[in-house]
Enzyme design. Sequence first.
Site, PDB file in Angstrom:
ATOM      1  N   CYS A 117      -3.462 -16.021   2.774  1.00 44.68           N
ATOM      2  CA  CYS A 117      -4.071 -14.804   3.327  1.00 44.68           C
ATOM      3  C   CYS A 117      -5.610 -14.924   3.350  1.00 44.68           C
ATOM      4  O   CYS A 117      -6.133 -15.731   4.111  1.00 44.68           O
ATOM      5  CB  CYS A 117      -3.567 -13.582   2.571  1.00 44.68           C
ATOM      6  SG  CYS A 117      -3.649 -12.105   3.568  1.00 44.68           S
ATOM      7  N   HIS A 145       1.873 -13.899   1.727  1.00 41.48           N
ATOM      8  CA  HIS A 145       1.736 -14.008   0.268  1.00 41.48           C
ATOM      9  C   HIS A 145       3.008 -14.582  -0.356  1.00 41.48           C
ATOM     10  O   HIS A 145       3.850 -13.805  -0.835  1.00 41.48           O
ATOM     11  CB  HIS A 145       1.483 -12.622  -0.327  1.00 41.48           C
ATOM     12  CG  HIS A 145       0.128 -12.089  -0.063  1.00 41.48           C
ATOM     13  ND1 HIS A 145      -0.878 -12.133  -0.988  1.00 41.48           N
ATOM     14  CD2 HIS A 145      -0.406 -11.517   1.042  1.00 41.48           C
ATOM     15  CE1 HIS A 145      -1.974 -11.595  -0.479  1.00 41.48           C
ATOM     16  NE2 HIS A 145      -1.712 -11.213   0.752  1.00 41.48           N
ATOM     17  N   GLU A 175       3.498 -15.919  -3.148  1.00 38.55           N
ATOM     18  CA  GLU A 175       3.563 -15.651  -4.595  1.00 38.55           C
ATOM     19  C   GLU A 175       4.279 -14.351  -4.926  1.00 38.55           C
ATOM     20  O   GLU A 175       4.686 -14.136  -6.059  1.00 38.55           O
ATOM     21  CB  GLU A 175       2.145 -15.662  -5.187  1.00 38.55           C
ATOM     22  CG  GLU A 175       1.257 -14.467  -4.860  1.00 38.55           C
ATOM     23  CD  GLU A 175       0.698 -14.472  -3.439  1.00 38.55           C
ATOM     24  OE1 GLU A 175       1.033 -15.386  -2.674  1.00 38.55           O
ATOM     25  OE2 GLU A 175      -0.044 -13.535  -3.097  1.00 38.55           O
TER      26      GLU A 175
HETATM   27  N1  GLN Z   1      -7.610  -8.618   5.209  1.00 37.09           N
HETATM   28  C1  GLN Z   1      -8.084  -9.533   4.213  1.00 37.09           C
HETATM   29  C2  GLN Z   1      -9.268 -10.329   4.727  1.00 37.09           C
HETATM   30  O1  GLN Z   1      -9.448 -10.414   5.892  1.00 37.09           O
HETATM   31  C3  GLN Z   1      -6.989 -10.476   3.758  1.00 37.09           C
HETATM   32  C4  GLN Z   1      -5.874  -9.679   3.153  1.00 37.09           C
HETATM   33  C5  GLN Z   1      -5.140 -10.390   2.060  1.00 37.09           C
HETATM   34  O2  GLN Z   1      -5.561 -11.415   1.551  1.00 37.09           O
HETATM   35  N2  GLN Z   1      -4.057  -9.812   1.655  1.00 37.09           N
HETATM   36  O3  GLN Z   1     -10.006 -10.863   3.958  1.00 37.09           O
END
Ligand code: GLN
Length: 196
Positions: free
Chosen positions: A84, A178, A180
Amino acid sequence: MRVAVVGVQGDVEEHVLATKKAMRNLGIEGEVVATRRKGVVSKSDAVIIPGGESTTISKLIFADSISNEIVELVESGKPVMGTCAGLIVLSKFGDEQVEKTKTKLLGLLDVKVKRNAFGRQRESFQTTLEMKKVGKIDAVFIRAPIVEEVGKEVEILAEFEGRIVAVQQGKILGLAFHPELSTTKVHEFFLNLAEP
Ligand code: GLN
């Protein structure tokens, strides 16, 4: 084996637990350490950059030069996984949000990412994904980015509704979701990229 989880911000503890479980499943002896200090990543066999806010994570790793340690680790042939926000930080190119916020990227993964790509309607959701080399997994997306463009060294491992959500470039793994939070399979695949 020692795995470092970059612990400056985000869902750090979940990655520590998933990595420990994956180690147990594979019968690997080792430790998993969350770190926000210099000198830990460079002594590790693999490193994970969790989700959170890419702007914050970027600021903190560049301020502490943990960024240099991550780059050096990868250059020495060790694996790194970014999930992410971690995927965003690993990438070479960002979108206009990355530019506007002047977020520095590590530039290790030859992709262009788009932040918050699923819009407000679908800020977070869970789905089943077929991930190459890993199999069927549950995937949790939280204000997730997507990969918009990939360089020629980059292999696409998973797509969701025609959007790229998991990639691999050598020992660099980037995931928009994610793992995890729902599975240890991705962490097991990742640990298999590391040499004991
Ligand atoms: N929206 C976040 C970003 O752009 C990422 C979201 C996340 O890691 N769950 O940094």
